[in-house]
Write a protein that holds these residues in place. Structure first.
Motif, PDB file in Angstrom:
ATOM      1  N   UNK A  47       0.853  -1.331  -0.189  1.00  0.00           N
ATOM      2  CA  UNK A  47       0.125  -0.065   0.110  1.00  0.00           C
ATOM      3  C   UNK A  47       1.014   1.038   0.002  1.00  0.00           C
ATOM      4  N   UNK A  48       0.709   2.147  -0.914  1.00  0.00           N
ATOM      5  CA  UNK A  48       1.329   3.475  -1.081  1.00  0.00           C
ATOM      6  C   UNK A  48       0.507   4.358  -0.566  1.00  0.00           C
ATOM      7  N   UNK A  65       6.534  -5.086  -7.606  1.00  0.00           N
ATOM      8  CA  UNK A  65       5.779  -5.116  -6.574  1.00  0.00           C
ATOM      9  C   UNK A  65       4.327  -4.979  -7.224  1.00  0.00           C
ATOM     10  N   UNK A  66       3.338  -5.684  -6.281  1.00  0.00           N
ATOM     11  CA  UNK A  66       1.727  -5.006  -6.626  1.00  0.00           C
ATOM     12  C   UNK A  66       1.565  -4.062  -5.584  1.00  0.00           C
ATOM     13  N   UNK A  67       1.012  -2.894  -6.463  1.00  0.00           N
ATOM     14  CA  UNK A  67       0.941  -1.816  -5.488  1.00  0.00           C
ATOM     15  C   UNK A  67      -0.672  -1.321  -5.464  1.00  0.00           C
ATOM     16  N   UNK A  68      -1.274  -0.870  -4.340  1.00  0.00           N
ATOM     17  CA  UNK A  68      -2.601  -0.193  -4.290  1.00  0.00           C
ATOM     18  C   UNK A  68      -2.296   1.104  -3.872  1.00  0.00           C
ATOM     19  N   UNK A  86      -1.912   1.836 -14.668  1.00  0.00           N
ATOM     20  CA  UNK A  86      -2.085   0.479 -14.386  1.00  0.00           C
ATOM     21  C   UNK A  86      -2.301   0.245 -12.943  1.00  0.00           C
ATOM     22  N   UNK A  87      -2.243   1.167 -12.128  1.00  0.00           N
ATOM     23  CA  UNK A  87      -2.131   0.845 -10.684  1.00  0.00           C
ATOM     24  C   UNK A  87      -3.625   1.537 -10.031  1.00  0.00           C
ATOM     25  N   UNK A  88      -4.319   0.915  -9.195  1.00  0.00           N
ATOM     26  CA  UNK A  88      -5.599   1.190  -8.686  1.00  0.00           C
ATOM     27  C   UNK A  88      -5.134   2.510  -7.465  1.00  0.00           C
ATOM     28  N   UNK A  89      -5.898   3.381  -7.648  1.00  0.00           N
ATOM     29  CA  UNK A  89      -5.628   4.659  -6.560  1.00  0.00           C
ATOM     30  C   UNK A  89      -7.071   4.939  -6.011  1.00  0.00           C
TER      31      UNK A  89
END
Length: 249
Positions: A47-48, A65-68, A86-89
């Motif tokens: 998680x960012x 890494x898989x980032x949310x 491509x990254x969910x925000x």
């Protein structure tokens, strides 16, 4: 900072999101790796938190890494989507993270933890972390050990009230083991103009009345143009990346 000042400074980020994305530095890979190495479990999902325009997300994605991302400001989220389509925000805050319990291996925040109500944010971080996961705060700070950088800091007369967590140390919270701290040398390729533009994105500058803001930025630009270190046009702004990490108990 009092609540009114804090709210005013937070409100500057949305209108300046494109400039933030253009001018703020990234984070060194070794600092991100050290942050993640605090976990006792394999780190895959991260998680960012208060992700802004995704300066930290870029480094996490590069590491595979898989980032949310979670970001409360709609202007910053829109710029994040342009930078990292491509990254969910998600719309959310550190005090109310829109993720299920035990859903990530690490919670990282870049240039963010000084905006949080830590007494509410850390229980939320602990809630979304899996056992053995890690929470880490990263800050890019100007390297005041370098004489001209320290003088630049005086020229712009920055003040931000109470010490921020990277200066005073992170308080202890029962959900986490004591915080560890490490520093990493870093640099940001700049010109006098682009460094002035970088400083213009700082909330303490963005919140000033326009005549005062212009005077500060003119003073900064004049100082930079007078320095021999910058005479060649492009130069490296010396930075230190401060990382504080703690493992979830």
């Amino acid at each position: 900072m009092d609540d009114d000042t804090l709210a005013a400074r937070r409100a500057t980020f949305g209108p300046n999101a494109a400039a933030y994305a253009q001018h703020r530095p990234d984070y060194p890979a070794e600092a991100i790796r050290w942050a993640l190495a605090g976990a006792t479990r394999p780190v895959r999902q991260v998680l960012d938190l208060a992700a802004g325009t995704g300066k930290l997300t870029g480094g996490l994605v590069t590491l595979g890494l898989e980032v949310t991302a979670v970001e409360p400001n709609p202007g910053m989220r829109a710029e994040f989507a342009r930078q990292h389509p491509g990254v969910p925000a998600l719309d959310g805050t550190a005090e109310r993270i829109p993720l299920p319990d035990a859903s990530v291996d690490a919670v990282l925040g870049g240039q963010a933890f000084h905006w949080f109500d830590l007494a509410r944010a850390f229980p939320e971080c602990a809630r979304v972390l899996r056992p053995g996961g890690v929470v880490a705060a990263l800050w890019n700070t100007e390297d005041l050990r370098v004489e001209w950088v320290a003088e630049l800091n005086r020229v712009r007369q920055e003040t931000h009230g109470d010490p921020w967590p990277h200066e005073s140390g992170m308080p202890d919270f029962g959900e986490f083991e004591p915080f560890e701290v490490a520093h990493f040398d870093h640099a940001h390729r700049r010109t006098a103009e682009s460094l002035t533009a970088t400083i213009a994105t700082y909330s303490h500058a963005a919140v000033l009345p326009e005549p005062e803001r212009k005077a500060v930025l003119d003073r900064v630009r004049g100082f930079l143009e007078s320095r021999p270190e910058i005479a060649g046009g492009e130069f490296d702004l010396p930075l230190r990346t401060v990382v504080q990490r703690a493992r979830r108990r």
